[in-house]
Scaffold this motif. Structure first.
Motif, mmCIF file in Angstrom:
data_model
loop_
_atom_site.group_PDB
_atom_site.id
_atom_site.type_symbol
_atom_site.label_atom_id
_atom_site.label_comp_id
_atom_site.label_asym_id
_atom_site.label_seq_id
_atom_site.Cartn_x
_atom_site.Cartn_y
_atom_site.Cartn_z
ATOM 1 N N LEU A 16 -25.279 45.093 29.410
ATOM 2 C CA LEU A 16 -25.576 46.146 28.966
ATOM 3 C C LEU A 16 -24.213 46.711 28.309
ATOM 4 N N ALA A 17 -22.996 46.742 28.766
ATOM 5 C CA ALA A 17 -21.860 47.584 28.458
ATOM 6 C C ALA A 17 -20.848 46.594 27.941
ATOM 7 N N ARG A 18 -21.084 45.381 28.121
ATOM 8 C CA ARG A 18 -19.990 44.669 27.391
ATOM 9 C C ARG A 18 -20.711 44.460 26.349
ATOM 10 N N GLU A 19 -22.437 44.483 25.706
ATOM 11 C CA GLU A 19 -22.434 44.354 24.770
ATOM 12 C C GLU A 19 -22.876 45.347 23.712
ATOM 13 N N GLY A 20 -22.691 46.529 24.485
ATOM 14 C CA GLY A 20 -22.651 48.034 23.511
ATOM 15 C C GLY A 20 -23.822 49.079 23.432
ATOM 16 N N ALA A 21 -24.707 49.035 24.678
ATOM 17 C CA ALA A 21 -25.866 49.354 24.369
ATOM 18 C C ALA A 21 -25.659 50.643 25.345
ATOM 19 N N PHE A 22 -24.334 51.136 25.438
ATOM 20 C CA PHE A 22 -23.936 52.621 25.924
ATOM 21 C C PHE A 22 -23.563 53.013 24.480
ATOM 22 N N SER A 23 -23.057 52.198 23.465
ATOM 23 C CA SER A 23 -22.583 53.177 22.142
ATOM 24 C C SER A 23 -23.213 53.809 21.754
ATOM 25 N N VAL A 24 -24.844 53.661 21.883
ATOM 26 C CA VAL A 24 -25.880 54.172 21.319
ATOM 27 C C VAL A 24 -26.611 55.094 21.215
ATOM 28 N N LEU A 25 -26.028 55.376 22.974
ATOM 29 C CA LEU A 25 -26.916 56.931 23.414
ATOM 30 C C LEU A 25 -25.633 58.037 22.784
ATOM 31 N N PRO A 26 -26.259 59.413 22.282
ATOM 32 C CA PRO A 26 -26.132 60.745 22.185
ATOM 33 C C PRO A 26 -24.999 61.067 23.027
ATOM 34 N N ALA A 27 -23.871 60.526 23.414
ATOM 35 C CA ALA A 27 -22.640 60.768 24.663
ATOM 36 C C ALA A 27 -22.692 62.231 24.365
ATOM 37 N N GLN A 28 -22.685 62.735 23.020
ATOM 38 C CA GLN A 28 -21.671 64.424 22.748
ATOM 39 C C GLN A 28 -23.204 65.102 23.431
ATOM 40 N N ALA A 29 -24.514 64.833 23.434
ATOM 41 C CA ALA A 29 -25.385 65.904 23.874
ATOM 42 C C ALA A 29 -25.710 65.975 25.137
ATOM 43 N N LEU A 30 -24.852 65.345 26.064
ATOM 44 C CA LEU A 30 -25.319 64.316 27.070
ATOM 45 C C LEU A 30 -24.622 65.897 28.118
ATOM 46 N N PRO A 31 -25.132 65.730 28.700
ATOM 47 C CA PRO A 31 -24.138 66.441 30.364
ATOM 48 C C PRO A 31 -22.840 65.819 30.685
ATOM 49 N N PRO A 32 -22.112 66.692 30.756
ATOM 50 C CA PRO A 32 -20.947 66.192 31.086
ATOM 51 C C PRO A 32 -20.611 65.074 32.228
ATOM 52 N N MET A 33 -21.398 64.673 32.981
ATOM 53 C CA MET A 33 -21.187 63.819 34.029
ATOM 54 C C MET A 33 -21.859 62.561 34.085
ATOM 55 N N MET A 34 -22.891 62.648 32.524
ATOM 56 C CA MET A 34 -23.267 61.235 31.720
ATOM 57 C C MET A 34 -22.616 61.351 31.037
ATOM 58 N N LYS A 35 -22.089 62.324 30.165
ATOM 59 C CA LYS A 35 -21.168 61.925 29.302
ATOM 60 C C LYS A 35 -19.106 61.441 29.332
ATOM 61 N N GLU A 45 -16.933 47.316 26.760
ATOM 62 C CA GLU A 45 -17.606 46.671 25.951
ATOM 63 C C GLU A 45 -16.727 46.181 24.866
ATOM 64 N N ARG A 46 -17.498 44.910 24.573
ATOM 65 C CA ARG A 46 -16.583 43.603 23.715
ATOM 66 C C ARG A 46 -16.045 44.024 22.536
ATOM 67 N N ARG A 47 -14.605 43.528 22.257
ATOM 68 C CA ARG A 47 -13.665 44.142 20.959
ATOM 69 C C ARG A 47 -14.546 43.869 20.432
ATOM 70 N N ALA A 48 -15.601 43.171 19.560
ATOM 71 C CA ALA A 48 -15.799 43.348 18.249
ATOM 72 C C ALA A 48 -17.433 44.141 18.361
ATOM 73 N N VAL A 49 -17.795 44.295 19.616
ATOM 74 C CA VAL A 49 -18.705 46.327 19.262
ATOM 75 C C VAL A 49 -17.794 47.131 18.689
ATOM 76 N N ARG A 50 -16.530 47.013 20.110
ATOM 77 C CA ARG A 50 -15.827 48.361 19.305
ATOM 78 C C ARG A 50 -15.299 48.660 18.059
ATOM 79 N N LYS A 51 -15.135 46.693 17.284
ATOM 80 C CA LYS A 51 -14.264 47.207 15.779
ATOM 81 C C LYS A 51 -15.024 47.703 15.308
ATOM 82 N N THR A 52 -16.963 47.236 15.282
ATOM 83 C CA THR A 52 -17.370 47.243 13.630
ATOM 84 C C THR A 52 -18.233 47.935 14.746
ATOM 85 N N GLY A 53 -18.408 48.681 15.688
ATOM 86 C CA GLY A 53 -20.604 49.067 16.197
ATOM 87 C C GLY A 53 -21.181 48.100 16.134
#
Length: 514
Positions: A16-35, A45-53
């Protein structure tokens, strides 16, 4: 916690981390530990996910991980307001566009499941829809002495039970790990939540139970308008095969086709939301998997068509009243009522202040009033909810998990149909009608009928208790000369007569109270 299930859990996290699953979660709205946890996971994350979203490979990854992960992705796909429009679009393929299983297996599956009656299913098409648990084919049912009918034939994926059990083992492992490593998570009762979801999905693996669910819901909604479901052909039903009438409709996510058919999308959104609330509040029995792949619009009537009743939710009278009061409290801005109901059902510990909790609820509710769905950031609302649950040490109610998940799904689908949706205005007719009925003469009569039914059950046990008491008394008299048994016999008599007295007192109290 087995080593194998723990390994599957960490493997799933890695994928899930490699394929960008965590990138879609609203991290800015979550508690500090979850963030912080999400930030660490995104380092993988794979470089392509980090680069293109782009998360175009996430669908395939979720499918490989198993059906439970697909369900999670389906839910995210209904919330573009939380995960983003592109991510929701990428995940929408999980709803009914998964890779089908080998079509050469279909005849054998039908023959094994239905026996000779499998021959009545003819002109079987290629898969019309394929999801994580099953796939659907169009066919012609030619039953002896009947006009041929167009039907939908649903078949479980071969080996799906084994995949599902592997999923749930790893989810249990994750829940126990969370409880061990994070004492704060225990108030959320993750193991109990997983157990609730486990039970609902076990039911999904027996299509005979889905057929029964369709039958029960059909009875509940027989006088309703705006919501249509298929009919079951029971002779072509087995544990892994379900045959229903074919429903002609436009996929509810195909907004262009809906507009072309002249269907009012605002009215369709209202029908969807009101139907769900009616089923949950009035009947206590609702479709708990209402993602867009299971919903269609009738081009002739503009009604909502629902299919796939594998996951159903059921709540009791107290939970239905809780839901109605919560919604009504938000509609009327009675935040004290909303707060009190959370205390009543045990969401918030009695050690907390009702007034303070009402103030916290007001801080969520007031900004939502008078706003359309397009004006509301659900990510911010969720973040605020996380903060409040922690501040007031709120406890999870596992039996309400399916209801909460379903409300997220339905509200998400409704707001995509109508970006100007005002959930409070749409919900008021259903909620208000039910509460007025419950508080009115008819509701009181039904409550009294329930009391009388319980009295009848209790009274029906009285003769048996008297007979037992007489028997004990006879044995007591026969053994009166046996001192060592005297104490035990006297104890039995006391217990039996005490039970009889309690039942009679209960009957008197209910009669007087009614």
């Amino acid at each position: 916690m087995s080593i194998a299930s723990t390994f599957r859990l960490f493997h799933a996290g890695w994928v899930l981390a490699r394929e960008g699953a965590f990138s879609v979660l609203p991290a800015q709205a979550l508690p500090p530990m979850m963030k912080a946890g999400i930030s660490m996971a995104r380092l993988l994350e794979r470089r392509a996910v980090r680069k293109t979203g782009s998360i175009e490979r996430l669908n395939a990854a979720l499918h490989k991980l198993g059906p439970s992960y697909v369900k999670f992705g389906q839910t995210l796909a209904t919330r573009p307001d939380i995960v983003g429009i592109q991510a929701a679009a990428d995940l929408s393929g999980l709803q009914d566009k998964m890779p089908p299983f080998d079509p050469k297996l279909v005849p054998g599956i039908l023959k094994t499941a239905l026996g000779d009656k499998a021959a009545q299913l003819t002109e079987i098409s290629e898969p019309i829809a394929a999801a994580s648990i099953a796939q659907v084919h169009k066919a012609r049912l030619r039953a002896p002495g009947e006009v041929p009918k167009l039907v939908a034939v649903k078949m479980l994926r071969p080996g799906i039970a084994e995949r599902f059990h592997a999923d749930t083992d790893s989810l249990y492992a994750g829940a126990r790990l969370a409880e061990t490593l994070s004492p704060a998570s225990r108030r959320l009762r993750p193991t109990e939540v997983v157990r609730t979801l486990d039970h609902s999905m076990r039911l999904e693996l027996d299509l005979r139970l889905e057929a029964a669910a369709i039958s029960e819901m059909a009875e509940n909604i027989r006088n309703d308008e705006g919501f249509v479901i298929p009919q079951v052909h029971w002779d072509q039903v087995a544990q892994n095969v379900l045959t229903t009438s074919w429903m002609h409709g436009i996929p509810i996510r195909d907004h262009a086709a809906i507009d072309k058919a002249g269907i009012d999308r605002k009215a369709l959104a209202a029908k969807l939301l009101q139907s769900f609330l009616r089923h949950a509040i009035r009947d206590g029995y609702f479709h708990a998997d209402m993602h867009p792949g299971n919903l269609f619009a009738d081009p002739r009537t503009g009604d909502v068509i629902a299919v796939d009743f594998g996951i159903m939710g059921r709540i009791g009278k107290d939970e239905r009243r809780f839901l109605a009061d919560i919604l009504y409290g938000f509609i009327t801005r009675n935040y004290r009522l909303v707060a009190q109901r959370h205390f009543d059902v045990g969401y918030v510990p009695k050690t907390q202040s009702v007034e303070d909790f009402a103030l916290a609820i007001r801080s969520i509710g007031e900004p939502l009033h008078g706003r359309t769905a397009a004006d509301i950031s659900m990510a911010k609302v969720l973040g605020q909810l996380f903060t409040i649950t922690d501040l007031f040490d709120m406890q999870t109610r596992p039996e309400l998990v399916l209801l909460q998940k379903s409300m997220v799904l339905v509200e998400g689908v409704a707001r995509t149909l109508d970006p100007d949706l005002d959930i409070w205005t749409v919900a008021e007719p259903v909620v208000g009608e039910w509460l007025r009925r419950e508080e009115g003469p008819l509701g009181r009569i039904e409550d009294l009928a329930g009391h009388l039914s319980r009295i009848g059950e209790a009274a029906g046990r009285v003769p048996a208790l008297i007979a037992q008491a007489e028997l004990a008394l006879a044995e007591h008299r026969a053994m009166v000369n046996r001192p060592r048994d005297r104490l035990m016999r006297n104890t039995v008599l006391v217990v039996l007569f005490a039970a009889l007295g309690l039942i009679l007192a209960l009957i008197w109290r209910v009669l007087v109270g009614s």
